[in-house]
Write a protein that holds these residues in place. Sequence first.
Motif, PDB file in Angstrom:
ATOM      1  N   PRO A  21     -34.354 -38.047  32.613  1.00  0.00           N
ATOM      2  CA  PRO A  21     -34.447 -38.652  33.958  1.00  0.00           C
ATOM      3  C   PRO A  21     -33.225 -38.379  34.839  1.00  0.00           C
ATOM      4  CG  PRO A  21     -35.145 -40.223  32.305  1.00  0.00           C
ATOM      5  CD  PRO A  21     -34.591 -39.035  31.561  1.00  0.00           C
ATOM      6  N   ASN A  23     -31.768 -35.802  35.502  1.00  0.00           N
ATOM      7  CA  ASN A  23     -31.868 -34.523  36.210  1.00  0.00           C
ATOM      8  C   ASN A  23     -33.125 -34.420  37.066  1.00  0.00           C
ATOM      9  OD1 ASN A  23     -29.450 -33.402  35.065  1.00  0.00           O
ATOM     10  ND2 ASN A  23     -30.573 -33.272  33.148  1.00  0.00           N
ATOM     11  N   SER A  24     -33.711 -35.584  37.387  1.00  0.00           N
ATOM     12  CA  SER A  24     -34.976 -35.565  38.132  1.00  0.00           C
ATOM     13  C   SER A  24     -34.811 -36.109  39.542  1.00  0.00           C
ATOM     14  CB  SER A  24     -36.025 -36.392  37.397  1.00  0.00           C
ATOM     15  OG  SER A  24     -35.700 -37.769  37.458  1.00  0.00           O
ATOM     16  N   ASN A  25     -35.846 -35.843  40.345  1.00  0.00           N
ATOM     17  CA  ASN A  25     -35.918 -36.439  41.677  1.00  0.00           C
ATOM     18  C   ASN A  25     -36.706 -37.742  41.579  1.00  0.00           C
ATOM     19  OD1 ASN A  25     -38.671 -35.701  41.611  1.00  0.00           O
ATOM     20  ND2 ASN A  25     -38.282 -33.796  42.712  1.00  0.00           N
ATOM     21  N   GLY A  28     -40.057 -37.874  39.522  1.00  0.00           N
ATOM     22  CA  GLY A  28     -40.070 -37.544  38.103  1.00  0.00           C
ATOM     23  C   GLY A  28     -40.095 -36.056  37.795  1.00  0.00           C
ATOM     24  N   LYS A  29     -39.849 -35.245  38.796  1.00  0.00           N
ATOM     25  CA  LYS A  29     -39.790 -33.789  38.594  1.00  0.00           C
ATOM     26  C   LYS A  29     -38.327 -33.381  38.456  1.00  0.00           C
ATOM     27  CE  LYS A  29     -44.206 -33.586  39.825  1.00  0.00           C
ATOM     28  NZ  LYS A  29     -44.932 -34.589  39.113  1.00  0.00           N
ATOM     29  N   ILE A  30     -38.075 -32.393  37.613  1.00  0.00           N
ATOM     30  CA  ILE A  30     -36.708 -31.922  37.395  1.00  0.00           C
ATOM     31  C   ILE A  30     -36.256 -31.128  38.613  1.00  0.00           C
ATOM     32  CG2 ILE A  30     -35.207 -30.533  35.903  1.00  0.00           C
ATOM     33  CD1 ILE A  30     -36.275 -33.198  34.673  1.00  0.00           C
ATOM     34  N   HIS A  31     -35.039 -31.392  39.073  1.00  0.00           N
ATOM     35  CA  HIS A  31     -34.472 -30.691  40.232  1.00  0.00           C
ATOM     36  C   HIS A  31     -34.409 -29.192  39.963  1.00  0.00           C
ATOM     37  CE1 HIS A  31     -33.182 -34.014  42.754  1.00  0.00           C
ATOM     38  NE2 HIS A  31     -32.685 -34.613  41.695  1.00  0.00           N
ATOM     39  N   GLU A  70     -41.666 -31.746  34.318  1.00  0.00           N
ATOM     40  CA  GLU A  70     -41.681 -33.213  34.269  1.00  0.00           C
ATOM     41  C   GLU A  70     -40.582 -33.738  33.348  1.00  0.00           C
ATOM     42  OE1 GLU A  70     -43.989 -34.861  36.067  1.00  0.00           O
ATOM     43  OE2 GLU A  70     -45.236 -33.141  36.598  1.00  0.00           O
ATOM     44  N   VAL A  71     -40.115 -34.944  33.661  1.00  0.00           N
ATOM     45  CA  VAL A  71     -39.214 -35.646  32.749  1.00  0.00           C
ATOM     46  C   VAL A  71     -39.948 -35.818  31.424  1.00  0.00           C
ATOM     47  CG1 VAL A  71     -38.120 -37.885  32.278  1.00  0.00           C
ATOM     48  CG2 VAL A  71     -37.935 -36.843  34.551  1.00  0.00           C
TER      49      VAL A  71
END
Length: 185
Positions: A21, A23-25, A28-31, A70-71
């Motif tokens: 989490p 590293n996510s926006n 819930g998506k990874i940057h 996704e996380v």
Amino acid sequence: MDTLIKSPQDSAVEITELMKPMNSNFSGKIHGGYILNLMDQIAFACASKYSGAYCVTASVNTVNFLNPVEVGEFLTLKARVNYVGKTSMTVGIRVISENIQTGVKKHCNSSYFVMVAKTTTGENVTVPKLKLRNSEDVRRFIRSKSRLETNKLRRQAFSKAAFNYKEHLEELKDYNVYIDPSLLD
């Protein structure tokens, strides 16, 4: 002295990391920037493994994010040297995410990093010759060579010295732009 020769397989590196989490926006998506950081790390590892030298990133070819990460998914990055010049290498990177519960894998992106081998004092170092063992190795080499040549031609065509904007004003009329009247003189 014998010239050092290595195959693309000699450069192969693979890493897998659990996406967290932190590293996510907010959805819930990874940057993408985090993924680019991982890609730069594996390009460095791959190029350094191949050349036996410290390597720096010279350029990054197009990165298209094809599917979100996704996380909670595993992210696997695979890299190998596809092309070598005298001191540079093109590292091909493939990024795949995997849902841990379902096992479903998604191709997230592929990219090409141009890396340059350096001495500890910053001078460029000659890299080993690339042994092309099969048709796939030849295809990847020629594709990378073509990409580098195309990039060079584009830089030349759009350099400030060579570019004449007036030759392109007519085609701009089909785009969502406002052309300042002073440009039409």
